[in-house]
Motif scaffolding. Sequence first.
Motif, PDB file in Angstrom:
ATOM      1  N   THR A 423       0.838  -1.197   0.000  1.00 20.02           N
ATOM      2  CA  THR A 423       0.000   0.000   0.000  1.00 20.02           C
ATOM      3  C   THR A 423       0.868   1.240   0.000  1.00 20.02           C
ATOM      4  O   THR A 423       1.974   1.243   0.546  1.00 20.02           O
ATOM      5  CB  THR A 423      -0.982   0.041   1.189  1.00 20.02           C
ATOM      6  OG1 THR A 423      -1.663   1.296   1.182  1.00 20.02           O
ATOM      7  CG2 THR A 423      -0.267  -0.127   2.515  1.00 20.02           C
ATOM      8  N   MET A 436      -0.671  -8.918   3.977  1.00 17.04           N
ATOM      9  CA  MET A 436       0.164  -8.538   5.121  1.00 17.04           C
ATOM     10  C   MET A 436       1.184  -9.635   5.421  1.00 17.04           C
ATOM     11  O   MET A 436       2.283  -9.365   5.887  1.00 17.04           O
ATOM     12  CB  MET A 436      -0.703  -8.278   6.362  1.00 17.04           C
ATOM     13  CG  MET A 436      -1.449  -6.973   6.328  1.00 17.04           C
ATOM     14  SD  MET A 436      -0.359  -5.527   6.510  1.00 17.04           S
ATOM     15  CE  MET A 436      -0.071  -5.561   8.286  1.00 17.04           C
ATOM     16  N   GLU A 444       7.265  -9.374  13.035  1.00 17.10           N
ATOM     17  CA  GLU A 444       6.588  -8.090  12.877  1.00 17.10           C
ATOM     18  C   GLU A 444       5.079  -8.252  13.074  1.00 17.10           C
ATOM     19  O   GLU A 444       4.437  -7.431  13.732  1.00 17.10           O
ATOM     20  CB  GLU A 444       6.849  -7.488  11.483  1.00 17.10           C
ATOM     21  CG  GLU A 444       8.240  -6.900  11.292  1.00 17.10           C
ATOM     22  CD  GLU A 444       9.299  -7.927  10.931  1.00 17.10           C
ATOM     23  OE1 GLU A 444       8.932  -9.098  10.691  1.00 17.10           O
ATOM     24  OE2 GLU A 444      10.491  -7.567  10.908  1.00 17.10           O
TER      25      GLU A 444
ATOM     26  N   VAL B 187      13.382  -7.643  14.452  1.00 22.21           N
ATOM     27  CA  VAL B 187      12.250  -7.147  13.675  1.00 22.21           C
ATOM     28  C   VAL B 187      12.656  -5.878  12.936  1.00 22.21           C
ATOM     29  O   VAL B 187      13.533  -5.139  13.367  1.00 22.21           O
ATOM     30  CB  VAL B 187      10.998  -6.855  14.545  1.00 22.21           C
ATOM     31  CG1 VAL B 187      10.424  -8.125  15.134  1.00 22.21           C
ATOM     32  CG2 VAL B 187      11.304  -5.851  15.641  1.00 22.21           C
ATOM     33  N   THR B 188      11.987  -5.658  11.792  1.00 19.42           N
ATOM     34  CA  THR B 188      12.233  -4.459  11.004  1.00 19.42           C
ATOM     35  C   THR B 188      11.102  -3.478  11.263  1.00 19.42           C
ATOM     36  O   THR B 188       9.934  -3.819  11.097  1.00 19.42           O
ATOM     37  CB  THR B 188      12.272  -4.812   9.511  1.00 19.42           C
ATOM     38  OG1 THR B 188      13.283  -5.789   9.317  1.00 19.42           O
ATOM     39  CG2 THR B 188      12.592  -3.583   8.671  1.00 19.42           C
ATOM     40  N   ILE B 189      11.453  -2.271  11.670  1.00 18.35           N
ATOM     41  CA  ILE B 189      10.463  -1.233  11.939  1.00 18.35           C
ATOM     42  C   ILE B 189      10.665  -0.145  10.889  1.00 18.35           C
ATOM     43  O   ILE B 189      11.784   0.313  10.683  1.00 18.35           O
ATOM     44  CB  ILE B 189      10.674  -0.627  13.344  1.00 18.35           C
ATOM     45  CG1 ILE B 189      10.730  -1.707  14.424  1.00 18.35           C
ATOM     46  CG2 ILE B 189       9.639   0.437  13.658  1.00 18.35           C
ATOM     47  CD1 ILE B 189       9.434  -2.344  14.764  1.00 18.35           C
ATOM     48  N   LEU B 194       7.648   6.384   1.853  1.00 17.34           N
ATOM     49  CA  LEU B 194       6.958   7.438   2.591  1.00 17.34           C
ATOM     50  C   LEU B 194       5.947   6.831   3.548  1.00 17.34           C
ATOM     51  O   LEU B 194       5.800   7.251   4.689  1.00 17.34           O
ATOM     52  CB  LEU B 194       6.253   8.349   1.580  1.00 17.34           C
ATOM     53  CG  LEU B 194       5.769   9.700   2.056  1.00 17.34           C
ATOM     54  CD1 LEU B 194       6.908  10.517   2.631  1.00 17.34           C
ATOM     55  CD2 LEU B 194       5.112  10.460   0.909  1.00 17.34           C
ATOM     56  N   ASP B 195       5.226   5.837   3.086  1.00 16.75           N
ATOM     57  CA  ASP B 195       4.229   5.176   3.916  1.00 16.75           C
ATOM     58  C   ASP B 195       4.529   3.689   3.878  1.00 16.75           C
ATOM     59  O   ASP B 195       5.233   3.209   3.003  1.00 16.75           O
ATOM     60  CB  ASP B 195       2.830   5.421   3.361  1.00 16.75           C
ATOM     61  CG  ASP B 195       1.743   4.945   4.317  1.00 16.75           C
ATOM     62  OD1 ASP B 195       2.023   4.840   5.530  1.00 16.75           O
ATOM     63  OD2 ASP B 195       0.632   4.671   3.865  1.00 16.75           O
ATOM     64  N   SER B 196       4.023   2.933   4.836  1.00 18.99           N
ATOM     65  CA  SER B 196       4.147   1.490   4.748  1.00 18.99           C
ATOM     66  C   SER B 196       2.911   0.873   5.355  1.00 18.99           C
ATOM     67  O   SER B 196       2.233   1.502   6.162  1.00 18.99           O
ATOM     68  CB  SER B 196       5.414   1.023   5.465  1.00 18.99           C
ATOM     69  OG  SER B 196       5.336   1.292   6.832  1.00 18.99           O
ATOM     70  N   PRO B 197       2.602  -0.357   4.953  1.00 18.17           N
ATOM     71  CA  PRO B 197       1.425  -0.998   5.522  1.00 18.17           C
ATOM     72  C   PRO B 197       1.696  -1.387   6.973  1.00 18.17           C
ATOM     73  O   PRO B 197       2.823  -1.283   7.446  1.00 18.17           O
ATOM     74  CB  PRO B 197       1.238  -2.231   4.636  1.00 18.17           C
ATOM     75  CG  PRO B 197       2.555  -2.476   3.999  1.00 18.17           C
ATOM     76  CD  PRO B 197       3.314  -1.198   4.014  1.00 18.17           C
ATOM     77  N   GLY B 198       0.667  -1.840   7.652  1.00 18.07           N
ATOM     78  CA  GLY B 198       0.837  -2.237   9.035  1.00 18.07           C
ATOM     79  C   GLY B 198       0.898  -1.013   9.926  1.00 18.07           C
ATOM     80  O   GLY B 198       0.787   0.111   9.463  1.00 18.07           O
ATOM     81  N   LEU B 199       1.065  -1.244  11.203  1.00 21.66           N
ATOM     82  CA  LEU B 199       1.138  -0.126  12.147  1.00 21.66           C
ATOM     83  C   LEU B 199       2.480   0.578  11.990  1.00 21.66           C
ATOM     84  O   LEU B 199       3.507  -0.066  11.803  1.00 21.66           O
ATOM     85  CB  LEU B 199       0.984  -0.637  13.573  1.00 21.66           C
ATOM     86  CG  LEU B 199      -0.373  -1.283  13.883  1.00 21.66           C
ATOM     87  CD1 LEU B 199      -0.352  -1.901  15.279  1.00 21.66           C
ATOM     88  CD2 LEU B 199      -1.495  -0.258  13.781  1.00 21.66           C
ATOM     89  N   ASP B 200       2.459   1.890  12.062  1.00 20.53           N
ATOM     90  CA  ASP B 200       3.695   2.665  11.968  1.00 20.53           C
ATOM     91  C   ASP B 200       4.306   2.749  13.367  1.00 20.53           C
ATOM     92  O   ASP B 200       3.911   3.558  14.191  1.00 20.53           O
ATOM     93  CB  ASP B 200       3.369   4.059  11.427  1.00 20.53           C
ATOM     94  CG  ASP B 200       4.628   4.919  11.306  1.00 20.53           C
ATOM     95  OD1 ASP B 200       5.705   4.478  11.760  1.00 20.53           O
ATOM     96  OD2 ASP B 200       4.519   6.026  10.773  1.00 20.53           O
ATOM     97  N   LEU B 201       5.278   1.880  13.620  1.00 19.83           N
ATOM     98  CA  LEU B 201       5.847   1.779  14.963  1.00 19.83           C
ATOM     99  C   LEU B 201       7.101   2.627  15.145  1.00 19.83           C
ATOM    100  O   LEU B 201       7.662   2.675  16.239  1.00 19.83           O
ATOM    101  CB  LEU B 201       6.165   0.313  15.282  1.00 19.83           C
ATOM    102  CG  LEU B 201       4.963  -0.637  15.216  1.00 19.83           C
ATOM    103  CD1 LEU B 201       5.385  -2.046  15.583  1.00 19.83           C
ATOM    104  CD2 LEU B 201       3.861  -0.166  16.157  1.00 19.83           C
ATOM    105  N   ALA B 203       7.660   5.861  15.377  1.00 22.51           N
ATOM    106  CA  ALA B 203       7.620   6.953  16.348  1.00 22.51           C
ATOM    107  C   ALA B 203       7.491   6.443  17.776  1.00 22.51           C
ATOM    108  O   ALA B 203       8.044   7.037  18.703  1.00 22.51           O
ATOM    109  CB  ALA B 203       6.473   7.912  16.025  1.00 22.51           C
TER     110      ALA B 203
END
Lengths: 486, 486
Positions: A423, A436, A444, B187-189, B194-201, B203
Motif C-alpha cells: 500500500t 500482510m 513483525e 524485527v524491522t520497523i 513514505l508510507d508502509s502498511p501495518g502499524l507505523d511503529l 515513532a
Amino acid sequence: MDNLQPKLQAVAADELRNRLAAILPAHSLIEETEAQRPYECDALSLYRELPLFVALPETVDQAQAVLRCCHALEVPVVARGAGTGLTAGAMGHPEGVLLGLAKLNRIIKIDPVARTATLQPGVTNLAISAAAAKYGLYYAPDPSSQIACTIGGNVAANSGGVHCLKYGLTTHNLLSIEMLTVEGERVTIGSPGLDSPGLDLMAVITGSEGLLGIAVEITVKLLPQPELARVLLAGFDSVRSAGDAVGAVVAAGIIPAGLEMMDALAIQAAEDFAQAGYPRDAEALLLCELDGTVEEVDQHIAQVSNIFSAHGATSLRISQDEAERALLWKGRKSAFPAVGRLAPDYYCMDGTIPRGQVSHVLEKISQLAEQYDLRVANVFHAGDGNLHPLIMYDGSDPAQIRRAEQFGADILDLSVAVGGAITGEHGVGLEKLNQMQTQFGEAELHLFEDIKIAFDPRLTLNPGKGIPILKRCQEYRALPGKHNHG
Amino acid sequence: MDNLQPKLQAVAADELRNRLAAILPAHSLIEETEAQRPYECDALSLYRELPLFVALPETVDQAQAVLRCCHALEVPVVARGAGTGLTAGAMGHPEGVLLGLAKLNRIIKIDPVARTATLQPGVTNLAISAAAAKYGLYYAPDPSSQIACTIGGNVAANSGGVHCLKYGLTTHNLLSIEMLTVEGERVTIGSPGLDSPGLDLMAVITGSEGLLGIAVEITVKLLPQPELARVLLAGFDSVRSAGDAVGAVVAAGIIPAGLEMMDALAIQAAEDFAQAGYPRDAEALLLCELDGTVEEVDQHIAQVSNIFSAHGATSLRISQDEAERALLWKGRKSAFPAVGRLAPDYYCMDGTIPRGQVSHVLEKISQLAEQYDLRVANVFHAGDGNLHPLIMYDGSDPAQIRRAEQFGADILDLSVAVGGAITGEHGVGLEKLNQMQTQFGEAELHLFEDIKIAFDPRLTLNPGKGIPILKRCQEYRALPGKHNHG
C-alpha cells in the motif's frame, strides 16, 4: 478467522438496540435494511456487508456512550467517515455497530498565529483549506476524494495525495488527536510541541484504520499558501524515458510539490473526459508541479524542463497562469472517473515500488492484463513510487470479478517482490489482509498483534481488518484473566 | 515500585555469568566492581547504580544472544550507548545486565543517491555527518553531545539539538530500524518509503528509552548541506524583549535553522570560557541561524535584523564567513562546560514551555533560585520553547543536592502548569518518572503501560524508567497465563 471473534450470537440484539435508542436521537439510529444500504460498503464496492445497526452520533458524548455500550456488550464497532476508502476498511460488521462520524463536522478552531486547525472528525478535507484560506493558509494532504473524504478518515488511512511528495502524508501534518478508546475513555495523543514525554503514539494511531481507537478531535498543521505554483506537462514516447526523467529530477535535489505519471490508456481516457490538452499520442505523460517563491519556481521550472528534454520529452507545456495550472491538473484529477467511462467497473489498486522499477513493473502489469484478459490504465504518484493501476471489469460477470481480484493481488505480490509495499496510501483494510503476510515476517506480525491487543484486548474495534490475528491469539484469548471473555 | 520487579533474587548470578561468558569474549564481559565504575551512571551523575554485569557485544549476534539469555532467566537488561544521557535512563539495574552497544560502531552504508545512511547503534552522531560530507550531505539532528553520543542513544532519547527547530528531532530523520525484541527476535520497523502498511511503529520506538526493544541497525535520512548559513547575534536589555523578538520571527513565517536564547549568567560564563565576543552587559542574547540559498539567507537576515531592531536589540552582529559563524556558535555550544566552571556541579533541566511564557517562566525560575539559595543560568532553544536551566550546586553537600533536585522538580511542575511539558529532548528516564503523573492523566498512563507490556510482558527492559508501572499492573502480573512469571 470468524471463530476468533467474540461470540456475538450470544448478544441479544434487542438489548443492544434498546441501549442505543436511549443514547441516540431516533434519526441517528438506522435499523431498516433499505435505510442501511448506503452504508453497506465504502468505495471498494466489491465487498459489501450490512451491520446490525448504523449509529450516527451528533455529539462526542453520544459517540462515547455508543462505545461504552458496545464495550459492555462486547459488540464490534466499525468507525466510518465519508466512506470514500478503497480497501473496505469501513465496511460494517454483520453483528456490530457501524459508527458513522460524518455529523461531527464542526471546525472547532482555526489559529492563524500557531497555524493550526482543530477539527471534529467529520470535517471534509477540502473544508479545512477553505476555512484557512482567509488567513493565506491551507492544509497540505490532498487525497483525490478531498471534496468528500473526512479528516477522521484521513487519520484512519494516513491519506496522501498528489502533494504529499513534498508536504508529507497525513501523519506528517498532525499535531494532536483526542481519541476514544474501545472502553469509551477519552485520551489525548500528541501535543502541540515538537516533542512530548511518554510514548509517541501519534504515528501508530495514524493509519491504524479504526483498529486502536476513534479520533473525535484532530489538530492539524496549516501551511502558508505558496507565493507561486506552476505545473509542467511533458509527453514521452516510452514509459522508460518518463521513469528515467522522474529519477533525474529527484537526483537533482528538486522536491516537486507533485510529480505524477500516466500511461497511454490513462492519458486518452483523461483527455476524452477533461479536454486538458494532454498529448494523445504519448506513451507516458509527466505532470510536475513546482511551488515556492517566484525565484525558486522559475529556477526549478528551468531545471526540470532541461531534464525532461534531455530524457526525450516529445512535448512540453508550462502553465502560464492559475487557470492553465488548474486545467492541466484537471485531466489527472479526473482520471478515475474518466477510466470509469471505459468499463462498467474498475478496481483501483495501490502499491508502492522503488522508482527505478517503474518500467519493469508497468511491463509486467501489461503482461498480466493480457493473461487475465482485462484492460488496465496506470496512474502513478511517480515521485514517491506509489502506483495506482485501474483494472477495468464488468461487475455483472462473476468470472471477471474473480479475475480482477486475482490481477490486483498479483500486482501487490509484484510490488513486494521488487522491494516495494502493498500500500502507498489506501491502507490494508479487508482487501489486503492476506498480503500482510507477504509483506511482513512473523515477528513483525506478532508485534502488530500485541499492540492491537494492548489497545483493544477483546478485538471488537473493526475486527477482521488491517492486522491479521494469528493463531497464537486464539490461545491467548483462551487464557483466564484480563483478556478473557468466557 | 521495587516489589513490581521480577524476583531477581531468585536468579542465580552464577548461572547468568556462565551463560554470558559462553556468549561474549572475555574482554566484553565486565564483572569487577572497579572496572564497572565508568558504567555506573550516565551524564546525570546524581543517580548511580552498579549492574550485576556489563556486557559489551562486538556483533549483533552476540547482543541477540545476550538478550535471549536474559529473557530465559528473566534478568533485566538496560541498553547503553555513550552514556551521555541526562535523565539516568541508561543507569544499570543492580540485578541485571547493562548492555553497552558502543562497540557496534560500523557505518554499514552511505547511499548518496537515496540520501540515506545505515548505521550500527554505536556510531557517534558526528561521525555520520563526517562520513556523509564527501557527498555534500549531512545528518541534521545535532545534540550538544554530538561528538560522543551515539545514534542508538539518539533513537532511544529522540534527541534534538539546536537545528531541530527547522529539521526536526531524531524521529523526523529516521527511515527504518532493525530492532531486537526482549525475546531477542530481530524485527524491522519502518521502511525506506513514505508510507508502509501495518502499524507505523517508528515513532513509538523512537524515544522509548530502551523500554520496548534495542535498535541494532538504523537507517537515517541525510540532507544536502545548505548552500549558505549565516548567524545573527543580538543582545537585549531584558528577557521580555528577547522573548517577544522570538515570537515575532516565528510569526513572520521564518523558520530559522536555529534560534537560541541565553540569559545574563549564561552569557557571562560562555564569554569567559569561549571569548566569542558576546555582549557581556546584555540581559539576554539571541543567536539566530538562517540557511538555504544565498538569496533566501540574505532576505531572511534582513528581515530578522529588522525584527530584532524593532524589539530593542542593544547590539547586532552578523557572521561574515564560516569562521565567524563557528565562533558565534562556540559560546553557545560551550555554555554547559562554561557554567560547569562556576560551581562544582550543575544540574541541567529540560522542560518545554509555550513561547509566550518565556519571560514569566524565567522570572519564576529566578524567584526559585532565591528560595533554594542556588544559582541558575538559563540556556534556551527559544524557537521551540525548550528550556535548559543549569542549576549550580556543590555535590559534596547533601543538603545542596536535595535543594537542587527539588528546584529541578519545581521547574518541571512550572512547565506543565503554563501548558508545557516535562521534557523537550532529554526524555524521562529515572529522573522524571514521578512527573509523568503530573503530565498525563490516568487514561494516557494506562495506554503507555499497555504498550510497554505488549512489547515487554515481563517488564525486564530498562525497568523502573520512562513509564510509570501502575498498581493495576501488579494485579495484571499476578494473573495466571501469558504474562505470568510464577
